[in-house]
Design an enzyme around this catalytic site. Structure first.
Site, PDB file in Angstrom:
ATOM      1  N   GLN A 127      -4.662  10.867   9.228  1.00 52.38           N
ATOM      2  CA  GLN A 127      -5.367   9.596   9.076  1.00 52.38           C
ATOM      3  C   GLN A 127      -6.785   9.604   9.634  1.00 52.38           C
ATOM      4  OE1 GLN A 127      -3.143   5.774   8.972  1.00 52.38           O
ATOM      5  NE2 GLN A 127      -4.030   5.496  10.997  1.00 52.38           N
ATOM      6  N   GLU A 140     -12.465   2.644   8.049  1.00 48.14           N
ATOM      7  CA  GLU A 140     -13.128   2.660   9.350  1.00 48.14           C
ATOM      8  C   GLU A 140     -14.543   3.230   9.286  1.00 48.14           C
ATOM      9  OE1 GLU A 140     -10.580   4.423  12.280  1.00 48.14           O
ATOM     10  OE2 GLU A 140      -9.195   2.732  12.232  1.00 48.14           O
ATOM     11  N   ASP A 194      -5.734  11.924  14.473  1.00 48.10           N
ATOM     12  CA  ASP A 194      -4.647  10.940  14.475  1.00 48.10           C
ATOM     13  C   ASP A 194      -3.795  11.223  13.252  1.00 48.10           C
ATOM     14  OD1 ASP A 194      -2.919   8.799  14.415  1.00 48.10           O
ATOM     15  OD2 ASP A 194      -4.465   7.284  14.023  1.00 48.10           O
ATOM     16  N   GLU A 232      -3.049  12.353  18.257  1.00 44.97           N
ATOM     17  CA  GLU A 232      -2.462  11.018  18.330  1.00 44.97           C
ATOM     18  C   GLU A 232      -1.308  10.905  17.341  1.00 44.97           C
ATOM     19  OE1 GLU A 232      -3.868   6.527  17.086  1.00 44.97           O
ATOM     20  OE2 GLU A 232      -5.374   7.901  17.911  1.00 44.97           O
ATOM     21  N   ASP A 292       0.414   5.960  19.987  1.00 47.64           N
ATOM     22  CA  ASP A 292      -0.103   4.700  19.443  1.00 47.64           C
ATOM     23  C   ASP A 292       1.063   3.905  18.878  1.00 47.64           C
ATOM     24  OD1 ASP A 292      -1.412   2.607  18.217  1.00 47.64           O
ATOM     25  OD2 ASP A 292      -2.242   3.794  16.590  1.00 47.64           O
ATOM     26  N   LYS A 326      -4.536  -0.972  22.259  1.00 50.67           N
ATOM     27  CA  LYS A 326      -5.060  -1.915  21.277  1.00 50.67           C
ATOM     28  C   LYS A 326      -4.625  -3.314  21.704  1.00 50.67           C
ATOM     29  CE  LYS A 326      -4.788   1.315  17.356  1.00 50.67           C
ATOM     30  NZ  LYS A 326      -4.015   1.671  16.137  1.00 50.67           N
ATOM     31  N   ARG A 342      -9.407  -1.507  15.603  1.00 47.03           N
ATOM     32  CA  ARG A 342      -8.471  -1.455  14.485  1.00 47.03           C
ATOM     33  C   ARG A 342      -9.277  -1.217  13.206  1.00 47.03           C
ATOM     34  NH1 ARG A 342      -3.101  -2.933  15.960  1.00 47.03           N
ATOM     35  NH2 ARG A 342      -2.664  -1.593  14.167  1.00 47.03           N
TER      36      ARG A 342
END
Length: 447
Positions: A168, A210, A247, A292, A319, A344, A373
């Site tokens: 990701q 992102e 991640d 992650e 996470d 988060k 996020r």
């Protein structure tokens, strides 16, 4: 006086164009705080509930009018005339008012937007910046703040993009920087170099959720090769100036029926142990110091094996595994699973609970990474949380898109204001980084 006299909430939009909640808190003496909350796309199954309208006539069901109405009525009435500096008391009132384990009555988005606005109003009343007020709430005794090293997501895959990459996030981490300003410069330069590398190869420079590039590539190794090339073209050295992080969001890769991790882009599948070996190979070859969610949140056996195999030489971040929840973190600590937690605030739903999780992690020897996020707003609270708790690391995307750069610009201003009262976390203080650098520098040795 610092008593709350009004709370006002409204529906705004986040960086993906989806509705989210913004709240204002006003005090009798005229001070106020304004805060908005983000939203994720790759969600842990045990995150606190984000309250949505589910009215498909508006925003395809993603509206937050319910949340706004709850804040403007139920929460507002419950908090009127309370001292705005009583953060933990106020958060507890909202949590008890909700009365559920996952904030499903009022919504974590409702509670958090008010919780953060409360902190901002209190900081304003006390005449101090938010990070200093957070440090006070956190109980930090030192006057020297650690500026977090940024983990910059410059290539997107998985649920954050419409490409074929399964991992990701591919992140650059400028550990060799002297300060946050130089770290941001390095991130910007490497990102532009990656754009040139992709352009020269005729590869798409479309962006993911992102703000990182989201190309279709033949393998994850090739993605890492291109990132390494962009580091070199920026006149930096992998393993010295910059290290990498990924991640996996492995819960999205885990096939429950077979118990295997499916990498569609490479047409392979792995058992838990085989997936650990796959990740270990990538880490050693490309100087990946942090992984992650390297196993599914449901695969505690796999996460335990991952920790046993790599926990002494790498940062292994939970996470989806922990979702900023103290009970899940305690379980991880007791089972010796992972050695780092992604923090988060909207996963747990209040500032007080967020600070408590950071404290628990640090006291237990886990590193902490404060994170954005995928659906972000211009709110910069996470930058202040990262500094106020001396968290050490922050994830807030590439140096692109104003909802990401707003956090970087906030860090630049904080560092400039603090001067000698700040230190950049950097290469010497990140968990297991020195071990991973040694492994990378000696990757051709038979060890």
């Amino acid at each position: 006086m610092p008593e709350i006299v009004n709370i006002i909430s409204r529906e705004i939009v986040d960086s993906r164009g989806n509705p989210t909640v913004e709240s204002e808190v006003h005090t009798k003496s005229g001070f106020f705080g304004l805060a908005s909350v983000p939203s994720g796309s790759s969600l842990g199954s045990q995150e606190a509930l984000e309250l949505r309208d589910n009215d498909h006539a508006r925003f395809f069901g993603k509206g937050v009018k319910k949340s706004v109405n709850i804040i403007n009525s139920t929460i507002r009435v419950s908090l009127l005339n309370i001292d705005v500096t009583k953060q933990s008391v106020i958060d507890e009132i909202m949590i008890n008012l909700d009365g559920t384990n996952n904030k499903s009555q009022l919504g974590a988005n409702s509670i958090l937007s008010v919780s953060l606005a409360i902190a901002k109003a209190a900081a304003s009343f006390m005449g101090m910046p938010l990070y200093q007020y957070i440090a006070r709430l956190y109980g930090m005794s030192s006057n020297v703040y650690s500026m977090p090293v940024p983990m910059m997501n410059i290539m997107n895959g998985g649920k954050h993009a419409d490409n074929n990459l399964d991992i990701q996030e591919f992140m650059i981490v400028p550990v060799g920087a002297k300060n946050i300003k130089q770290a941001i410069q390095m991130g910007s330069e490497i990102s532009y170099s990656l754009k040139n590398v992709l352009n020269n190869l005729g590869i798409s420079i479309a962006l993911g959720d992102e703000g990182g590039y989201a190309p279709n590539l033949k393998s994850h190794s090739y993605a890492l090769e291109l990132i390494n090339k962009s580091i070199e073209q920026s006149n930096y050295v992998l393993g010295k100036d910059v290290v990498l992080a990924i991640d996996c969001a492995a819960s999205e890769l885990f096939e429950v029926s077979t118990g295997k991790y499916v990498i569609n882009s490479e047409k392979v599948s792995f058992t838990s142990e085989e997936f650990v070996d796959y990740l270990s190979s990538l880490a050693r070859k490309y100087c990946i110091f942090s992984i992650e969610d390297g196993q599914s949140e449901h695969d505690w056996h796999g996460f335990s094996y991952l920790t046993k195999k790599l926990g002494d030489i790498m940062q292994l971040v939970g996470d989806d595994l922990f979702v900023t929840n103290p009970n899940l973190l305690k379980m991880g600590i007791n089972k010796n699973v992972a050695n780092s937690i992604l923090v988060k605030p909207n996963q747990i739903g209040s500032l007080t609970e967020t600070l408590n999780v950071i404290k628990l992690a640090k006291e237990s020897g886990y590193s902490t990474i404060v994170s954005h996020r995928s659906g972000e707003t211009e709110d910069t609270s996470i930058a202040d949380i990262a500094v106020g708790t001396s968290a050490g690391q922050i994830k807030t995307g590439p140096v692109r898109c104003s909802e990401r750069t707003s956090k970087y610009n906030r860090l630049i201003r904080i560092e400039e204001f603090l001067k000698d009262n700040s230190k950049f976390y950097g290469v010497n203080e990140i968990k297991n980084l020195s071990a991973q650098l040694w492994m990378y520098q000696n990757k051709n040795m038979n060890i």
